[in-house]
Design an enzyme around this catalytic site. Structure first.
Site, PDB file in Angstrom:
ATOM      1  CD  GLU A 124      -4.631  -8.189   1.584  1.00  0.00           C
ATOM      2  OE1 GLU A 124      -5.527  -7.504   2.108  1.00  0.00           O
ATOM      3  OE2 GLU A 124      -3.418  -7.954   1.745  1.00  0.00           O
ATOM      4  CD  GLU A 137      -2.851  -1.291   2.334  1.00  0.00           C
ATOM      5  OE1 GLU A 137      -2.775  -0.445   3.237  1.00  0.00           O
ATOM      6  OE2 GLU A 137      -3.708  -2.196   2.317  1.00  0.00           O
TER       7      GLU A 137
HETATM    8  C1  XIL Z   1      -6.405  -6.683   8.091  1.00  0.00           C
HETATM    9  C2  XIL Z   1      -6.682  -7.890   8.979  1.00  0.00           C
HETATM   10  O1  XIL Z   1      -7.523  -8.771   8.271  1.00  0.00           O
HETATM   11  C3  XIL Z   1      -7.334  -7.447  10.263  1.00  0.00           C
HETATM   12  O2  XIL Z   1      -7.461  -8.552  11.166  1.00  0.00           O
HETATM   13  C4  XIL Z   1      -6.512  -6.340  10.931  1.00  0.00           C
HETATM   14  O3  XIL Z   1      -7.195  -5.860  12.054  1.00  0.00           O
HETATM   15  C5  XIL Z   1      -6.264  -5.205   9.954  1.00  0.00           C
HETATM   16  O4  XIL Z   1      -5.654  -5.702   8.782  1.00  0.00           O
HETATM   17  N1  XIL Z   1      -4.967  -4.866   3.546  1.00  0.00           N
HETATM   18  C6  XIL Z   1      -3.959  -5.689   4.005  1.00  0.00           C
HETATM   19  C7  XIL Z   1      -4.230  -6.609   5.126  1.00  0.00           C
HETATM   20  O5  XIL Z   1      -2.876  -5.725   3.401  1.00  0.00           O
HETATM   21  O6  XIL Z   1      -3.095  -6.836   5.905  1.00  0.00           O
HETATM   22  C8  XIL Z   1      -5.370  -6.111   5.990  1.00  0.00           C
HETATM   23  O7  XIL Z   1      -5.645  -7.113   6.973  1.00  0.00           O
HETATM   24  C9  XIL Z   1      -6.584  -5.809   5.137  1.00  0.00           C
HETATM   25  C10 XIL Z   1      -6.270  -4.735   4.131  1.00  0.00           C
END
Ligand code: XIL
Length: 378
Positions: A269, A164
């Site tokens: 994701e 990000e």
């Molecule tokens: C999220 C997790 O799923 C949660 O449990 C945590 O509280 C916050 O992060 N982008 C990413 C992930 O790269 O690491 C994030 O994961 C979701 C958005």
């Protein structure tokens, strides 16, 4: 072409034997639908099917989740346990227990193991976030990458080196790293990771990478690395999507553009939120938080069939695209195993009941799962 040779018969045996030795209840890799091949098996010739795993799964407490992991997935990503604040909460403090357990779990199940993530502005401890001195920040980053990537060198197959780093318009995000070190931090992060883990694939990972403006930012970032002679092996498109968007054509154009630079593309994701969006929110900025209300949480007691079918349709449309692009797409990772586990129950509004994954709250396969199992037959 098959990318992981051990998945089928051999791995069934291996999983059962090794899980038994480790004292977990992952007793077999019988698929979620008895008699049918598993999801990972169906897509074995196309790409890995991954899942994000949490501490309950790593420590063996979520036995239903672990069973599904063993049966239906071929790759894992740590949902939180390798983030900077978890793995190095203080400059001289490393906490390895869950991270080590994560890698051991992946090895036991013969998974393609992802590290997530080395450099990210979120879930970053204050001692890093508040650093203003360039030499100090560079030293923190060097120590972190060398120590973490070095520890798992040869065991982790691919690292999300950088997460990000871009704004929606494609410009660089004003993270502490960018503000203090400029774009050079990107080159340094990948170079350090390549040195620490020479046989591990190195990825850039971000959300909304379908967005045409952000796409230009990714292309610039990949070129920056390539022009500097620094290795980048893949771009991870976080798939935090919804039932209507983004348009398939936009996702497709981004996959093509990234593949055109010579790197692999991963959908990293994937989850499809089924709930209303507080302000037509796009993306996945983990720092956002809104009020809960009945309008914002319409299905607390179960999902209407019509919506369940919509989710299945949308998953099918996406996988249809990924299959068409399977020369470039090497992995599709779901952000969780079942709907009880999903972060979308608490983001961007806490305490909602969301339904974004392929298995329900009791770890039973959903309509979307069945659709994906038969997609290639049609
Ligand atoms: C999220 C997790 O799923 C949660 O449990 C945590 O509280 C916050 O992060 N982008 C990413 C992930 O790269 O690491 C994030 O994961 C979701 C958005």
């Amino acid at each position: 072409m098959p990318k992981f040779p051990l998945l089928s018969l051999l791995s069934a045996l291996l999983v059962a034997v090794l899980a038994a030795c480790a004292g977990t209840n992952v007793a077999s890799n019988a698929p979620a639908t008895p008699g049918a091949p598993s999801l990972a098996e169906v897509y074995a010739d196309n790409f890995y099917i991954g899942a994000a795993v949490n501490a309950r799964q790593i420590s063996g407490r979520d036995t239903a989740g672990l069973r599904l992991l063993a049966s239906d997935f071929s790759s894992i990503t740590p949902e939180n346990v390798m983030k900077w604040e978890e793995i190095q909460p203080g400059p001289d403090t490393y906490t390895w227990e869950l991270a080590d357990g994560y890698v051991e779990l992946g090895e036991r199940l013969d998974m393609w193991i992802i590290g997530h993530t080395l450099v990210w502005h979120s879930q970053l401890p204050a001692y890093v976030r508040e650093t203003t001195d360039p030499d100090q920040l560079r030293a923190y980053m060097e120590d972190h990458i060398r120590t973490v990537a070095g520890r798992y060198a040869g065991r982790i197959d691919g690292w999300d080196v950088l997460n990000e780093a871009l704004n929606e318009d494609g410009s660089y995000r004003e993270s502490v790293f960018y503000k203090v070190l400029g774009e050079q931090y990107i080159v340094d992060a990948f170079r350090l990771a390549a040195e620490a883990a020479p046989n591990t694939q190195l990825y850039y990972n971000d959300y909304n990478l379908n967005n045409p403006q952000k796409r230009q930012g990714v292309l610039r970032l990949v070129k920056l690395l390539q022009d500097n002679g620094v290795r980048i092996d893949g771009v991870g498109m976080q798939g935090h999507y919804n039932l209507n968007g983004p348009p398939i054509a936009e996702v497709e154009a981004s996959i093509d553009a990234y593949a055109g630079t010579g790197v692999n593309v991963m959908i990293t994701e994937l989850d499809l939120t089924t709930l209303p969006n507080p302000w037509d929110l796009d993306g996945a900025d983990v720092n956002q938080d809104f009020e809960n209300s009945p309008e914002m949480n319409p299905y607390p007691d179960g999902l209407p069939d019509s919506v369940s079918t919509k989710i299945a349709d949308r998953y099918a449309d996406l996988f249809d695209l990924f299959l068409r692009k399977d020369e470039a797409v090497t992995r599709v990772t779901l952000w969780g195993i079942n709907d009880a586990q999903t972060w979308l129950n608490n983001w961007p509004i806490r305490g909602r009941t969301n339904y974004p994954l392929l298995f329900d709250r009791e770890s039973r396969p959903k309509e979307a799962y069945d659709r994906l199992l038969t997609l290639k037959d049609n």
